[in-house]
Design a protein around this motif. Structure first.
Motif, PDB file in Angstrom:
ATOM      1  N   CYS A  34       1.786   0.324   1.732  1.00 26.84           N
ATOM      2  CA  CYS A  34       0.732  -0.384   1.006  1.00 26.84           C
ATOM      3  C   CYS A  34       0.180   0.032  -0.606  1.00 26.84           C
ATOM      4  N   VAL A  35       0.701  -0.418  -1.118  1.00 23.01           N
ATOM      5  CA  VAL A  35       0.853  -0.408  -3.066  1.00 23.01           C
ATOM      6  C   VAL A  35       0.090  -0.144  -3.889  1.00 23.01           C
ATOM      7  N   LEU A  38      14.513   1.318   5.281  1.00 21.31           N
ATOM      8  CA  LEU A  38      14.126   2.634   4.930  1.00 21.31           C
ATOM      9  C   LEU A  38      12.781   3.273   5.663  1.00 21.31           C
ATOM     10  N   GLN A  39      12.012   2.689   4.934  1.00 18.73           N
ATOM     11  CA  GLN A  39      10.204   2.878   5.576  1.00 18.73           C
ATOM     12  C   GLN A  39       9.997   1.653   6.475  1.00 18.73           C
ATOM     13  N   GLN A  40      10.927   0.697   7.272  1.00 14.54           N
ATOM     14  CA  GLN A  40      10.969   0.088   8.068  1.00 14.54           C
ATOM     15  C   GLN A  40      11.413   0.715   9.757  1.00 14.54           C
ATOM     16  N   ARG A  41      12.968   0.847   8.489  1.00 12.56           N
ATOM     17  CA  ARG A  41      13.851   1.236  10.773  1.00 12.56           C
ATOM     18  C   ARG A  41      13.317   2.624  10.981  1.00 12.56           C
ATOM     19  N   LEU A  42      12.349   3.592  10.642  1.00 14.72           N
ATOM     20  CA  LEU A  42      11.401   4.476  10.702  1.00 14.72           C
ATOM     21  C   LEU A  42      10.137   3.909  11.468  1.00 14.72           C
ATOM     22  N   GLY A  43       9.670   3.415  10.705  1.00 17.84           N
ATOM     23  CA  GLY A  43       8.064   2.471  11.292  1.00 17.84           C
ATOM     24  C   GLY A  43       7.040   3.954  10.110  1.00 17.84           C
ATOM     25  N   LEU A  44       7.672   4.234   8.989  1.00 14.75           N
ATOM     26  CA  LEU A  44       6.674   5.579   7.991  1.00 14.75           C
ATOM     27  C   LEU A  44       5.714   4.673   7.682  1.00 14.75           C
ATOM     28  N   THR A  45       4.648   4.751   7.526  1.00  8.38           N
ATOM     29  CA  THR A  45       3.429   4.429   7.172  1.00  8.38           C
ATOM     30  C   THR A  45       3.145   5.101   5.061  1.00  8.38           C
ATOM     31  N   ALA A  88       5.472  -4.058  -7.040  1.00 13.44           N
ATOM     32  CA  ALA A  88       4.236  -4.099  -6.155  1.00 13.44           C
ATOM     33  C   ALA A  88       4.619  -5.215  -5.263  1.00 13.44           C
ATOM     34  N   MET A  89       4.701  -6.117  -5.849  1.00 15.09           N
ATOM     35  CA  MET A  89       5.064  -7.804  -5.697  1.00 15.09           C
ATOM     36  C   MET A  89       6.161  -7.488  -4.449  1.00 15.09           C
ATOM     37  N   SER A  90       7.451  -6.804  -4.669  1.00 15.83           N
ATOM     38  CA  SER A  90       8.892  -6.945  -4.045  1.00 15.83           C
ATOM     39  C   SER A  90       8.190  -6.110  -2.603  1.00 15.83           C
ATOM     40  N   MET A  91       7.592  -4.897  -3.047  1.00 19.09           N
ATOM     41  CA  MET A  91       7.547  -4.064  -1.712  1.00 19.09           C
ATOM     42  C   MET A  91       6.732  -4.176  -0.661  1.00 19.09           C
ATOM     43  N   ALA A  92       5.514  -4.780  -1.539  1.00 17.85           N
ATOM     44  CA  ALA A  92       4.051  -3.815  -0.263  1.00 17.85           C
ATOM     45  C   ALA A  92       3.889  -4.809   0.672  1.00 17.85           C
ATOM     46  N   ASP A  93       3.168  -4.729   1.759  1.00 15.58           N
ATOM     47  CA  ASP A  93       2.567  -5.252   2.882  1.00 15.58           C
ATOM     48  C   ASP A  93       1.476  -5.905   2.524  1.00 15.58           C
TER      49      ASP A  93
END
Ligand code: ADP
Ligand code: ADP
Length: 225
Positions: free
Chosen positions: A32-33, A179-186, A197-202
């Protein structure tokens, strides 16, 4: 239930209002950004989620629990700042493991968690170096490593890439996201950079003068500042 829930959160100091009636839902494992110009309330929102500030009114729950009612060690939150906040006199390993040593995690377990995080972040060959002997990107990774070994439920990041040059910033965006996706981090990530923001956010949360103006996946964000 969402992992993070802000309901009608307001924050003011005297006549300065940082947040007014903010509602926010953040799902587990999402990126979340918080996006918006300087002064719109991004850092205040992060600090309130972390329990570092109490809201003037409204409620903040993580996994259903009121953050202000939890002792800091049980909030399960790690923070990464733009200035890294590394200890200059400690090695990379000691910097990554600092919180574990403070919390008296047994040495063997701490060493294993530090080694694992270092491996993941490509820092394994650098464990004995001091921060001054690292590049900006490597220092950023150490700060991330510290958050990872804490095994936090939520990782809060306040403009963590803004001190890096443009090319490194671009690389770290991709790396951080993988890394965030691999680890399932929130992750709750603050930036004033729309492209970032546009390139990183869900989910992009666009703030304006202490209010949520939009909350949408990047492709659905309109009229961003
Ligand atoms: P951003 O992170 O988007 O730049 P902040 O959350 O830092 O915005 O600040 C939002 C508003 O709240 C600003 O007007 C700021 O001056 C004010 N503010 C932030 N922290 C404090 C504080 N500790 N005391 C008084 N005003 C504050
Ligand atoms: P102490 O001061 O308690 O003896 P250190 O300062 O040596 O501990 O280490 C601090 C933290 O860093 C500990 O969690 C330790 O397990 C970890 N650590 C230190 N050196 C290494 C290393 N080379 N590889 C992995 N972890 C390390």
């Amino acid at each position: 239930m969402s992992l993070i829930e802000l309901d009608a959160v307001a924050k003011s100091w005297g006549s300065t209002t940082a947040l007014q009636s903010m509602n926010l839902r953040i799902e587990p494992g999402s990126f979340c950004v918080l996006l918006g110009p300087s002064g719109c309330g991004k850092s205040t929102t992060l600090r309130i989620i972390a329990g570092l500030e109490s809201p003037t009114s409204g409620s903040v729950r993580i996994d259903g629990q009121d953050v202000t009612q939890l002792p800091p060690a049980r909030r399960g939150i790690a923070m990464v700042f733009q200035n890294y906040a590394l200890f200059p006199h400690l090695s990379v390993a000691q910097n990554i493991g600092f919180g574990l040593a403070v919390r008296k995690v047994p040495k063997a377990e701490a060493a294993q968690r530090v080694a694992q995080a270092a491996e993941l972040l490509g820092l394994a060959p650098l464990l004995e170096r001091r921060p001054a002997q690292l590049s900006g990107g490597q220092q950023q990774r150490v700060a991330l490593g510290r958050a990872l070994v804490a095994q936090a439920r939520v990782c809060l990041m306040d403009e963590p890439l803004s001190n890096l040059d443009a090319q490194l910033r671009q690389e770290m965006r991709t790396e951080l996201r993988e890394l965030q996706q691999r680890l399932g981090l929130t992750v709750v990530y603050v930036t004033h950079d729309q492209a970032e923001a546009m390139s990183m956010a869900d989910q992009v949360v666009l703030l304006h003068q202490g209010r949520v103006e939009q909350c949408a996946p990047p492709r659905d964000v309109y009229a961003a500042p």
